[in-house]
Design a protein around this motif. Structure first.
Motif, PDB file in Angstrom:
ATOM      1  N   GLY A 140       0.805  -1.226   0.000  1.00  0.00           N
ATOM      2  CA  GLY A 140       0.000   0.000   0.000  1.00  0.00           C
ATOM      3  C   GLY A 140       0.831   1.264   0.000  1.00  0.00           C
ATOM      4  O   GLY A 140       0.373   2.306   0.483  1.00  0.00           O
ATOM      5  N   TYR A 141       2.038   1.204  -0.553  1.00  0.00           N
ATOM      6  CA  TYR A 141       2.848   2.416  -0.676  1.00  0.00           C
ATOM      7  C   TYR A 141       2.143   3.349  -1.674  1.00  0.00           C
ATOM      8  O   TYR A 141       1.571   2.873  -2.664  1.00  0.00           O
ATOM      9  N   PRO A 142       2.184   4.673  -1.437  1.00  0.00           N
ATOM     10  CA  PRO A 142       1.503   5.585  -2.367  1.00  0.00           C
ATOM     11  C   PRO A 142       1.944   5.339  -3.811  1.00  0.00           C
ATOM     12  O   PRO A 142       3.136   5.272  -4.102  1.00  0.00           O
ATOM     13  N   GLY A 161       1.603  17.368   2.410  1.00  0.00           N
ATOM     14  CA  GLY A 161       0.353  16.888   1.799  1.00  0.00           C
ATOM     15  C   GLY A 161       0.577  16.214   0.459  1.00  0.00           C
ATOM     16  O   GLY A 161      -0.322  16.201  -0.385  1.00  0.00           O
ATOM     17  N   LEU A 162       1.754  15.635   0.241  1.00  0.00           N
ATOM     18  CA  LEU A 162       2.045  15.054  -1.069  1.00  0.00           C
ATOM     19  C   LEU A 162       1.401  13.677  -1.273  1.00  0.00           C
ATOM     20  O   LEU A 162       1.371  13.170  -2.379  1.00  0.00           O
ATOM     21  N   PHE A 163       0.951  13.061  -0.207  1.00  0.00           N
ATOM     22  CA  PHE A 163       0.278  11.758  -0.354  1.00  0.00           C
ATOM     23  C   PHE A 163      -0.650  11.526   0.824  1.00  0.00           C
ATOM     24  O   PHE A 163      -0.539  12.210   1.855  1.00  0.00           O
ATOM     25  N   GLU A 164      -1.548  10.562   0.636  1.00  0.00           N
ATOM     26  CA  GLU A 164      -2.462  10.200   1.731  1.00  0.00           C
ATOM     27  C   GLU A 164      -2.122   8.816   2.222  1.00  0.00           C
ATOM     28  O   GLU A 164      -1.708   7.961   1.435  1.00  0.00           O
ATOM     29  N   MET A 165      -2.344   8.602   3.508  1.00  0.00           N
ATOM     30  CA  MET A 165      -2.076   7.277   4.062  1.00  0.00           C
ATOM     31  C   MET A 165      -3.212   6.328   3.723  1.00  0.00           C
ATOM     32  O   MET A 165      -4.358   6.730   3.626  1.00  0.00           O
ATOM     33  N   ILE A 166      -2.868   5.087   3.586  1.00  0.00           N
ATOM     34  CA  ILE A 166      -3.859   4.048   3.354  1.00  0.00           C
ATOM     35  C   ILE A 166      -4.696   3.857   4.639  1.00  0.00           C
ATOM     36  O   ILE A 166      -4.162   3.958   5.751  1.00  0.00           O
ATOM     37  N   SER A 167      -6.006   3.630   4.473  1.00  0.00           N
ATOM     38  CA  SER A 167      -6.851   3.391   5.659  1.00  0.00           C
ATOM     39  C   SER A 167      -6.636   1.956   6.146  1.00  0.00           C
ATOM     40  O   SER A 167      -6.174   1.086   5.375  1.00  0.00           O
ATOM     41  N   LEU A 168      -7.044   1.706   7.384  1.00  0.00           N
ATOM     42  CA  LEU A 168      -6.929   0.340   7.918  1.00  0.00           C
ATOM     43  C   LEU A 168      -7.781  -0.617   7.086  1.00  0.00           C
ATOM     44  O   LEU A 168      -7.359  -1.742   6.794  1.00  0.00           O
ATOM     45  N   GLU A 169      -8.976  -0.153   6.694  1.00  0.00           N
ATOM     46  CA  GLU A 169      -9.865  -1.012   5.918  1.00  0.00           C
ATOM     47  C   GLU A 169      -9.217  -1.430   4.595  1.00  0.00           C
ATOM     48  O   GLU A 169      -9.235  -2.603   4.215  1.00  0.00           O
ATOM     49  N   HIS A 170      -8.615  -0.470   3.924  1.00  0.00           N
ATOM     50  CA  HIS A 170      -7.975  -0.756   2.639  1.00  0.00           C
ATOM     51  C   HIS A 170      -6.753  -1.666   2.850  1.00  0.00           C
ATOM     52  O   HIS A 170      -6.532  -2.632   2.114  1.00  0.00           O
ATOM     53  N   TYR A 171      -5.977  -1.380   3.892  1.00  0.00           N
ATOM     54  CA  TYR A 171      -4.774  -2.186   4.155  1.00  0.00           C
ATOM     55  C   TYR A 171      -5.162  -3.633   4.475  1.00  0.00           C
ATOM     56  O   TYR A 171      -4.554  -4.579   3.957  1.00  0.00           O
ATOM     57  N   ALA A 172      -6.201  -3.809   5.305  1.00  0.00           N
ATOM     58  CA  ALA A 172      -6.617  -5.167   5.687  1.00  0.00           C
ATOM     59  C   ALA A 172      -7.033  -5.954   4.438  1.00  0.00           C
ATOM     60  O   ALA A 172      -6.704  -7.147   4.295  1.00  0.00           O
ATOM     61  N   ALA A 173      -7.739  -5.272   3.523  1.00  0.00           N
ATOM     62  CA  ALA A 173      -8.169  -5.949   2.287  1.00  0.00           C
ATOM     63  C   ALA A 173      -6.955  -6.324   1.434  1.00  0.00           C
ATOM     64  O   ALA A 173      -6.876  -7.433   0.878  1.00  0.00           O
ATOM     65  N   LEU A 174      -5.994  -5.408   1.373  1.00  0.00           N
ATOM     66  CA  LEU A 174      -4.797  -5.660   0.567  1.00  0.00           C
ATOM     67  C   LEU A 174      -3.986  -6.849   1.129  1.00  0.00           C
ATOM     68  O   LEU A 174      -3.506  -7.702   0.379  1.00  0.00           O
TER      69      LEU A 174
END
Ligand code: SF4
Length: 326
Positions: A189-191, A233-246
């Motif tokens: 989940g790296y940007p 503000g160059l990137f957004e962090m991945i959410s826990l929900e998205h990370y868990a799915a990944l």
């Protein structure tokens, strides 16, 4: 009762040794070629070497003293009386081979130490180091952990890793011929990383018959280039929900005998800028396990393995590479 849906490290070590075995961190004062100018001076964008030092670390402590403090803590907290001495600071193979050998031998002398683990980079494995690994692997369980991070060269460049995915693949294959266990560190989940990139990382580990994997989420640590980029503000962090799915989808594509050593990564709270959820390890682990449960999926499912086949592997102490495990 919760169904085991991936092969975790504790289960493997318990099968192998008949007891709980815990890693105890040891620092050897190693450097890093991605910081000292051998490759680069900036380091990887996410890395602050201070964030991986054991809490009790004192640079004047000998290896034995570090193990004394570390084993006292884990035997009290986790009731573990067998240990793997884990050399985790920077790049342990970037320095004098005789000094590394001395540190390893001192660690192996410590009561209860049943194995060694050390961290390195794919491009830091000269022939003298491979010979040392061959010798150590004949006398103990030696885990060699390689920073792979991603199978995408574009992502590796944006991390400023200073090596390619092909070098990581080659390193894992070379190590696979030694009597050691290999482990790959990956960040999911790296940007800018696509799902295809993540699947390719699983494929790289399968192809090289890597024994273990440490899966990390990206976390932003103070004192790193990434912290600056985050504040800008160059990137957004991945959410826990998205990370868990990944993670669940990565595990589905991973050979079921690969030992999963980690599903999340974290740094000391006072150094962590984001994401907040990385500070709550049990919450993150719980969410990943729930996603596996909700989707009724498991490690290796998309490679055609049934849950019964995964369970048979969980009952064994075999390793993917068929490495000689001491
Ligand atoms: S992650 Fe490893 S290779 Fe990268 S800068 Fe940190 S110690 Fe060096």
């Amino acid at each position: 009762m919760e169904v085991a849906r991936y092969r975790n490290l504790n289960g493997f070590l318990r099968k192998r040794f008949g007891h709980r075995v815990h890693k105890v961190g040891v620092c050897g004062g190693f450097g890093c070629p991605n910081r000292d100018g051998s490759i680069d001076t900036a380091g990887c964008v996410f890395c602050n070497p201070r964030s991986s030092l054991p809490k009790s670390y004192d640079s004047s402590d000998s290896v034995t003293e570090q193990l004394r403090k570390g084993t006292e803590y884990v035997s009290e907290r986790f009731k573990a009386h067998r240990y793997i001495a884990y050399l985790q600071d920077q790049t342990t193979t970037h320095g004098r081979v005789d000094e590394l050998e001395k540190i390893c031998e001192e660690a192996l002398e410590y009561p209860g130490v049943v194995g060694l683990a050390l961290c390195t980079r794919p491009d830091c494995l000269p022939s003298e180091i491979l010979s040392l690994f061959g010798r150590l692997g004949q006398k103990t369980m030696l885990w060699v952990e390689v920073g792979v991070q991603s199978a995408s060269d574009g992502i590796l460049r944006s991390m400023n890793r200073g090596h390619t995915a092909a070098e990581a693949e080659e390193a894992l294959k070379t190590l696979g011929e030694l009597p050691v266990l290999t482990s790959a560190h990956v960040i999911l989940g790296y940007p800018g990383e696509s799902e295809d990139d993540v699947w390719a990382t699983a494929e790289l580990l399968n192809k090289t018959r890597t024994d273990g994997v440490k899966i990390h989420n990206l976390h932003v640590v103070e004192g790193t280039p990434l912290a600056r980029h985050y504040r800008e503000g160059l990137f957004e962090m991945i959410s826990l929900e998205h990370y868990a799915a990944l993670v669940a989808e990565f595990l589905e594509r991973l050979e079921p005998d690969v030992i999963v050593e980690r599903l999340t990564g974290e740094a000391p709270p006072e150094m962590t800028l984001a994401p907040d959820w990385s500070l709550h390890k049990q919450l993150a682990l719980g969410r990943i396990r729930s996603v596996l449960e909700e989707r009724d999926t498991w490690q290796g499912r998309l490679l055609g393995y049934s849950i019964e086949e995964l369970r048979a592997i969980l009952r064994s102490d075999l390793t993917p590479g068929g490495s000689l495990v001491r």
